[in-house]
Design a protein around this motif. Structure first.
Motif, PDB file in Angstrom:
ATOM      1  N   LEU A  92       0.807  -1.393  -0.019  1.00  0.00           N
ATOM      2  CA  LEU A  92      -0.064   0.078   0.172  1.00  0.00           C
ATOM      3  C   LEU A  92       0.860   1.163   0.115  1.00  0.00           C
ATOM      4  N   SER A  93       1.913   1.201   0.907  1.00  0.00           N
ATOM      5  CA  SER A  93       2.778   2.552   0.802  1.00  0.00           C
ATOM      6  C   SER A  93       3.379   2.542  -0.521  1.00  0.00           C
ATOM      7  N   LEU A  94       3.970   1.512  -1.176  1.00  0.00           N
ATOM      8  CA  LEU A  94       4.448   1.736  -2.282  1.00  0.00           C
ATOM      9  C   LEU A  94       3.626   2.155  -3.544  1.00  0.00           C
ATOM     10  N   ALA A  95       2.373   1.645  -3.533  1.00  0.00           N
ATOM     11  CA  ALA A  95       1.551   2.081  -4.373  1.00  0.00           C
ATOM     12  C   ALA A  95       1.262   3.633  -4.169  1.00  0.00           C
ATOM     13  N   ARG A  96       1.163   4.216  -3.134  1.00  0.00           N
ATOM     14  CA  ARG A  96       0.821   5.569  -2.848  1.00  0.00           C
ATOM     15  C   ARG A  96       1.917   6.282  -3.241  1.00  0.00           C
ATOM     16  N   HIS A  97       3.310   5.982  -3.212  1.00  0.00           N
ATOM     17  CA  HIS A  97       4.273   6.689  -4.082  1.00  0.00           C
ATOM     18  C   HIS A  97       4.148   6.842  -5.416  1.00  0.00           C
ATOM     19  N   VAL A  98       3.851   5.514  -5.893  1.00  0.00           N
ATOM     20  CA  VAL A  98       3.664   5.560  -7.666  1.00  0.00           C
ATOM     21  C   VAL A  98       2.340   6.357  -7.703  1.00  0.00           C
ATOM     22  N   ARG A  99       1.355   6.332  -6.980  1.00  0.00           N
ATOM     23  CA  ARG A  99       0.216   7.104  -7.463  1.00  0.00           C
ATOM     24  C   ARG A  99       0.572   8.799  -7.449  1.00  0.00           C
ATOM     25  N   HIS A 100       1.275   8.973  -6.154  1.00  0.00           N
ATOM     26  CA  HIS A 100       1.662  10.460  -6.080  1.00  0.00           C
ATOM     27  C   HIS A 100       2.838  11.032  -6.959  1.00  0.00           C
ATOM     28  N   ALA A 101       3.623  10.041  -7.571  1.00  0.00           N
ATOM     29  CA  ALA A 101       4.548  10.655  -8.460  1.00  0.00           C
ATOM     30  C   ALA A 101       3.773  10.801  -9.789  1.00  0.00           C
ATOM     31  N   ARG A 102       2.811   9.950 -10.119  1.00  0.00           N
ATOM     32  CA  ARG A 102       2.058  10.162 -11.439  1.00  0.00           C
ATOM     33  C   ARG A 102       1.195  11.361 -11.194  1.00  0.00           C
ATOM     34  N   GLN A 103       0.623  11.864 -10.029  1.00  0.00           N
ATOM     35  CA  GLN A 103      -0.054  12.934 -10.150  1.00  0.00           C
ATOM     36  C   GLN A 103       0.701  13.906 -10.273  1.00  0.00           C
ATOM     37  N   GLU A 104       2.061  14.312  -9.585  1.00  0.00           N
ATOM     38  CA  GLU A 104       2.856  15.414  -9.696  1.00  0.00           C
ATOM     39  C   GLU A 104       3.579  15.446 -11.174  1.00  0.00           C
ATOM     40  N   LEU A 105       3.527  14.518 -11.870  1.00  0.00           N
ATOM     41  CA  LEU A 105       3.960  14.488 -13.377  1.00  0.00           C
ATOM     42  C   LEU A 105       2.715  14.953 -14.201  1.00  0.00           C
ATOM     43  N   ALA A 106       1.543  14.597 -13.757  1.00  0.00           N
ATOM     44  CA  ALA A 106       0.483  15.213 -14.575  1.00  0.00           C
ATOM     45  C   ALA A 106       0.235  16.710 -14.258  1.00  0.00           C
ATOM     46  N   LYS A 107       0.539  17.200 -12.917  1.00  0.00           N
ATOM     47  CA  LYS A 107       0.560  18.625 -12.632  1.00  0.00           C
ATOM     48  C   LYS A 107       1.462  19.323 -13.279  1.00  0.00           C
ATOM     49  N   ALA A 108       2.918  18.803 -13.545  1.00  0.00           N
ATOM     50  CA  ALA A 108       3.917  19.241 -14.141  1.00  0.00           C
ATOM     51  C   ALA A 108       3.655  19.692 -15.643  1.00  0.00           C
ATOM     52  N   GLU A 109       3.172  18.525 -16.193  1.00  0.00           N
ATOM     53  CA  GLU A 109       2.759  18.568 -17.572  1.00  0.00           C
ATOM     54  C   GLU A 109       1.580  19.587 -17.949  1.00  0.00           C
ATOM     55  N   GLY A 110       0.624  19.637 -16.948  1.00  0.00           N
ATOM     56  CA  GLY A 110      -0.362  20.744 -17.066  1.00  0.00           C
ATOM     57  C   GLY A 110      -0.008  22.117 -17.251  1.00  0.00           C
ATOM     58  N   VAL A 111       1.080  22.390 -16.342  1.00  0.00           N
ATOM     59  CA  VAL A 111       1.737  23.761 -16.261  1.00  0.00           C
ATOM     60  C   VAL A 111       2.397  24.113 -17.430  1.00  0.00           C
ATOM     61  N   LEU A 112       3.222  23.035 -17.755  1.00  0.00           N
ATOM     62  CA  LEU A 112       3.851  23.400 -19.109  1.00  0.00           C
ATOM     63  C   LEU A 112       2.790  23.425 -20.355  1.00  0.00           C
ATOM     64  N   SER A 113       1.891  22.766 -20.147  1.00  0.00           N
ATOM     65  CA  SER A 113       1.061  22.924 -21.444  1.00  0.00           C
ATOM     66  C   SER A 113       0.450  24.437 -21.542  1.00  0.00           C
TER      67      SER A 113
END
Length: 332
Positions: free
Chosen positions: A30-51
């Motif tokens: 569960l803790s590992l899945a939270r890290h993966v989910r958080h990293a994907r969310q941060e990537l989506a935010k960064a791509e949104g800012v760049l777009s």
């Protein structure tokens, strides 16, 4: 009851392998899945800012800082996805280790070998968690480590039953070696392939089954056996293979479902229990077409449906209703 089974009847008492795997997953998945989910969310935010950023005169964005941020977030996603993939590989290896045969060469295993490999995989999972600094429940890992010797003991216990049968058969050493190293792994992996739903594990077992089957077909003893003789040997091997049970969760789940059904309906008629017992023993068929009664008594029984149908007498014809209304109309 457990003490009587262990000491009086010399039965093996072992933890359920399904529960052991579940404890491993609960320790850190569960803790590992939270890290993966958080990293994907941060990537989506960064791509949104760049777009949303625009360059001079409405052209493409010229924000090197935002682009570097996206690349960093993408690298973080790849890192955590790689960690998660490695974690799942360890779980898969543990699942593929608890067998009486080694997966890669189908050679017989001992309990000591199985325990050593299981312990190494659990230690590797803990090292993975420490290296990447994600939380892990050490109490769960301690519980799993405590259960590993009892889990591995199943292998030697199963081999003891096989050796006992081979000794009673009074066959020569080459025949025993053929049964242990060719016939049993062939039938075992065939049985496991039929009962495994995971595509990755099924593919690995299919490769092991194909290799050992090819070797068994080319063995001199196999080529000398008549078809009916080989069928008898396969029947014996199937009986031995089905005795290797790593988990009883399916039975526990069925009993739990029946208990819940009993609770919801506030009790079931006693006649229904008898009907269920008959259906389970004489009509529930395994993949080979046998019922529990056939496997237990080692004899065939008449078809249940035909037997019940033969006990039903001819149904009486419905009573013809007299048309009193029509008679009144005629008389009037």
């Amino acid at each position: 009851m457990i003490q009587l089974a262990e000491k009086g009847l010399e039965c093996l008492s072992m933890p359920d392998f399904f529960h052991c795997m579940h404890d491993l997953v609960k320790s850190s998945a569960l803790s590992l899945a939270r890290h993966v989910r958080h990293a994907r969310q941060e990537l989506a935010k960064a791509e949104g800012v760049l777009s949303k950023a625009t360059g001079p005169a409405g052209g493409p964005p010229d924000d090197s800082e935002a682009q570097n941020r996206v690349e960093g977030k993408r690298a973080a996603v790849q890192r955590w996805e790689g960690v998660q993939s490695t974690y799942r590989d360890h779980l898969e290896t543990i699942s593929l280790t608890l067998h009486p045969f080694h997966l890669y060469d189908s050679s017989p295993q001992t309990s000591a070998q199985v325990h050593s490999r299981l312990h190494a995989e659990v230690a590797a999972m803990e090292t993975l968690a420490q290296g990447h600094e994600f939380p892990v429940r050490h109490d769960m890992l301690k519980k799993v480590r405590h259960q590993l010797p009892a889990l591995a003991a199943l292998v030697d216990f199963w081999w003891a039953g096989v050796e006992q049968d081979l000794e009673q058969a009074t066959i020569s050493a080459p025949w025993r070696q053929w049964a242990r190293e060719c016939l049993l792994p062939w039938v075992y992996w065939e049985h496991q392939v039929a009962h495994t739903r995971c595509a990755r594990r099924k593919a690995k077992m299919q490769r092991a089954w194909a290799e050992v089957r090819c070797a068994c077909d080319q063995h001199v003893i196999t080529q000398r056996l008549a078809p009916h003789g080989l069928a008898d040997w396969k029947a014996w091997a199937t009986e031995q293979v089905t005795a290797f049970q790593r988990t009883s969760s399916a039975v526990e789940g069925r009993n739990g479902a029946l208990a819940q059904l009993h609770h919801n309906q506030r009790g079931l008629p006693k006649q229904r229990y008898k009907v269920w017992t008959v259906l389970h023993n004489f009509d529930c068929r395994a993949p080979d077409g046998t019922t529990p009664a056939v496997r237990f008594f080692r004899r065939t029984f008449p078809d249940l449906f035909e037997t019940v149908l033969s006990q039903i007498e001819v149904l009486p014809r419905p009573r013809q209703r007299k048309d009193h209304g029509g008679a009144k109309l005629l008389t009037s």
